[in-house]
Design an enzyme around this catalytic site. Structure first.
Site, PDB file in Angstrom:
ATOM      1  N   PHE A 142       0.889  -1.171   0.000  1.00 52.38           N
ATOM      2  CA  PHE A 142       0.000   0.000   0.000  1.00 52.38           C
ATOM      3  C   PHE A 142       0.928   1.222   0.000  1.00 52.38           C
ATOM      4  CE2 PHE A 142      -2.582   3.293   1.919  1.00 52.38           C
ATOM      5  CZ  PHE A 142      -3.799   3.119   1.289  1.00 52.38           C
ATOM      6  N   ASP A 211       2.889  -4.905   8.580  1.00 52.90           N
ATOM      7  CA  ASP A 211       1.666  -4.105   8.492  1.00 52.90           C
ATOM      8  C   ASP A 211       0.493  -5.091   8.435  1.00 52.90           C
ATOM      9  OD1 ASP A 211      -0.598  -2.757   7.501  1.00 52.90           O
ATOM     10  OD2 ASP A 211       0.602  -1.322   6.371  1.00 52.90           O
ATOM     11  N   TYR A 236      -9.927   0.425  11.366  1.00 56.73           N
ATOM     12  CA  TYR A 236     -11.207   0.779  10.726  1.00 56.73           C
ATOM     13  C   TYR A 236     -11.669  -0.243   9.692  1.00 56.73           C
ATOM     14  CZ  TYR A 236      -7.584   3.086   7.850  1.00 56.73           C
ATOM     15  OH  TYR A 236      -6.443   3.367   7.150  1.00 56.73           O
ATOM     16  N   LYS A 237     -10.890  -1.312   9.487  1.00 56.89           N
ATOM     17  CA  LYS A 237     -11.317  -2.328   8.514  1.00 56.89           C
ATOM     18  C   LYS A 237     -12.010  -3.467   9.274  1.00 56.89           C
ATOM     19  CE  LYS A 237      -7.279  -1.265   5.618  1.00 56.89           C
ATOM     20  NZ  LYS A 237      -7.846  -0.416   4.577  1.00 56.89           N
ATOM     21  N   ARG A 385     -12.572  -5.319  -5.876  1.00 56.42           N
ATOM     22  CA  ARG A 385     -12.274  -5.959  -4.590  1.00 56.42           C
ATOM     23  C   ARG A 385     -13.564  -6.256  -3.839  1.00 56.42           C
ATOM     24  NH1 ARG A 385      -8.206  -3.074  -0.615  1.00 56.42           N
ATOM     25  NH2 ARG A 385     -10.062  -1.771  -0.402  1.00 56.42           N
TER      26      ARG A 385
HETATM   27  C1  LIG Z   1      -1.796  -1.976   4.114  1.00 57.55           C
HETATM   28  C2  LIG Z   1      -2.206  -0.591   4.481  1.00 57.55           C
HETATM   29  N1  LIG Z   1      -1.368   0.194   5.178  1.00 57.55           N
HETATM   30  C3  LIG Z   1      -1.723   1.458   5.535  1.00 57.55           C
HETATM   31  C4  LIG Z   1      -2.968   1.959   5.192  1.00 57.55           C
HETATM   32  C5  LIG Z   1      -3.416   3.344   5.514  1.00 57.55           C
HETATM   33  O1  LIG Z   1      -2.752   3.997   6.477  1.00 57.55           O
HETATM   34  P1  LIG Z   1      -3.475   5.162   7.312  1.00 57.55           P
HETATM   35  O2  LIG Z   1      -4.305   4.490   8.357  1.00 57.55           O
HETATM   36  O3  LIG Z   1      -2.348   5.936   7.844  1.00 57.55           O
HETATM   37  O4  LIG Z   1      -4.315   5.939   6.369  1.00 57.55           O
HETATM   38  C6  LIG Z   1      -3.862   1.161   4.482  1.00 57.55           C
HETATM   39  C7  LIG Z   1      -5.189   1.701   4.137  1.00 57.55           C
HETATM   40  O5  LIG Z   1      -6.023   1.125   3.516  1.00 57.55           O
HETATM   41  C8  LIG Z   1      -3.467  -0.126   4.111  1.00 57.55           C
HETATM   42  O6  LIG Z   1      -4.297  -0.914   3.412  1.00 57.55           O
END
Ligand SMILES: Cc1ncc(COP(=O)(O)O)c(C=O)c1O
Length: 410
Positions: A142, A211, A236-237, A385
């Site tokens: 990402f 991550d 938030y997911k 998706r």
């Molecule tokens: C793998 C991954 N890392 C980071 C993020 C986003 O980071 P942030 O919470 O700082 O917007 C996402 C957002 O969808 C993501 O899918």
């Protein structure tokens, strides 16, 4: 009713997790249209609202803030919320208590974790020769992780080497300081080998930063078991914390005394109210804190996490795999051969909790699906998706979504 629709009914009837759906608000404005399918397959972007959260947030605003005001920092437990909520997330990612703090965004936590990992690799300092001059980053990541890694590399004077997760074992050497990887790929839904890659990273004396945005809440992670050094994730997911809810940072217990944060704010000070001009870090996971926590979002998240009470993560994983298997079968049955190509791995060991389908006019197709009440999302340039959140998505949803997709693709 088609055979697949009948099968979906049976699978839903036998599903132990099916009653959890009632813990969520799933009606949407478009559901009022008589022909809307009302299928939400975008929990891998924004989880649905747990039904009890609005009242809890109202209490935080009206009583804790409105009536107790400043007293709430102690009396309502605001001050200790980051570590308390971290301990609530811990069992969902296989961590013992005292290793996770909640706060800031995933992006900010990637920065803290990666810079701290490089500093720890330096502190270990055995290498000699060229030293630990490289950071490896998932080339398919990402984007935010890649941008932050580039900056972290510049700040720490390292070379950033983007490599795919499959290339990591071959790219590792005693020059490697740290490796930043995604547990599940946000675009394809591919699940990477966290235990194997972490072991390979450790074999060259480097640190592994994972991550977990697309895995936490969807499958077992096993942070402690697999020796992960540092990890970050959003809430938030699959954790349903709400739009922009705070992220979290895991620092393995044995690393905590050496965790040297690049953002040493007053909230991570050993004596935050000592107001000392010099910094002395707090012990433990608290070192990951920075400034005043975002209490409204944080306490919405804390309430949202209650939907997990009594829910075993292995059961969630089993249902997730059954759902994505069933959806793929339905897509094959309802779609002309060759019209879409699945980029999500068939093998369970390599699959997260989403199905990604590639097709030529994906952006347009997703718009039409959303118009008909099948909410997934589109990722540039050609990916549809569909996220499967086992807490509230059922087999009938999967069948209906695939059927409508087939109609729209025809
Ligand atoms: C793998 C991954 N890392 C980071 C993020 C986003 O980071 P942030 O919470 O700082 O917007 C996402 C957002 O969808 C993501 O899918």
């Amino acid at each position: 009713m088609s055979e697949l629709a009948l099968e979906a009914e049976k699978l839903d009837a036998a599903d132990e997790l099916a009653p959890l759906r009632d813990r969520f608000v799933l009606g949407t404005a478009s559901d009022h249209a008589a022909d809307s399918a009302g299928v939400y397959l975008d929990g891998n972007s924004l989880g649905a609202l747990p039904a009890h959260v609005p009242d809890r947030v109202a209490d935080v605003v009206r009583r804790q803030w409105g009536e107790l005001r400043i007293r709430s920092w102690d009396e309502s437990g605001w001050w200790t919320a980051p570590e308390r909520i971290g301990d609530r997330i811990a069992p969902l990612v296989g961590a013992a208590p005292g290793q996770i703090v909640v706060g800031d965004s995933t992006s900010v936590n990637v920065f803290k974790a990666l810079v701290a990992a490089v500093r720890m690799a330096d502190a270990a300092g055995e290498a000699g020769g060229e030293g630990r001059s490289e950071i490896l980053v998932d080339a398919t990541t990402f984007p935010t992780d890649g941008y932050i890694a580039e900056s972290a590399a510049r700040l720490t004077g390292r070379t950033l080497r983007p490599v795919t997760p499959a290339e990591v074992p071959g790219a590792l050497s005693t020059r490697t300081a740290a490796v930043l990887l995604n547990h599940v790929d946000y675009r394809t839904g591919r699940l990477h080998d966290l235990p194997g890659l972490t072991a390979a990273i450790h074999a060259v004396g480097a640190l592994a930063v994972w991550d977990l945005c697309h895995s936490a809440g969807a499958l077992p992670v096993g942070l402690d078991e697999h020796g992960v050094d540092l990890a970050v994730g959003c809430t938030y997911k699959y954790l349903n914390g709400g739009p922009g809810s705070p992220a979290y940072l895991y620092v393995r217990r044995e690393h905590q005394p050496r965790f040297d944060s690049p953002l040493p704010g007053w909230n991570s000070h050993a004596e935050p109210f000592g107001m000392s001009p010099s910094y002395a870090p707090a012990p433990g996971a608290l070192r990951g804190r920075v400034g005043t926590p975002d209490i409204l979002s944080m306490l919405a998240l804390e309430a949202a996490l209650e939907v997990w009470d009594g829910v075993p993560v292995p059961a969630v994983r089993a249902k997730s795999l059954a759902l994505t298997d069933f959806f793929l079968r339905c897509v094959r049955a309802y779609t002309e051969p060759g019209r879409v190509e699945s980029v999500t791995p068939e093998r369970h060991e390599e699959r997260g909790s989403q199905v990604a389908l590639r097709c030529a006019d994906a952006g347009e197709v997703m718009k039409r699906l959303i118009d008909r009440g099948v909410v997934g999302d589109f990722r540039h340039p050609d990916v549809l998706r569909f996220g499967f959140t086992p807490l509230y998505v059922g087999f009938a949803d999967a069948e209906r979504a695939a059927r409508i997709l087939g109609e729209e693709l025809a």
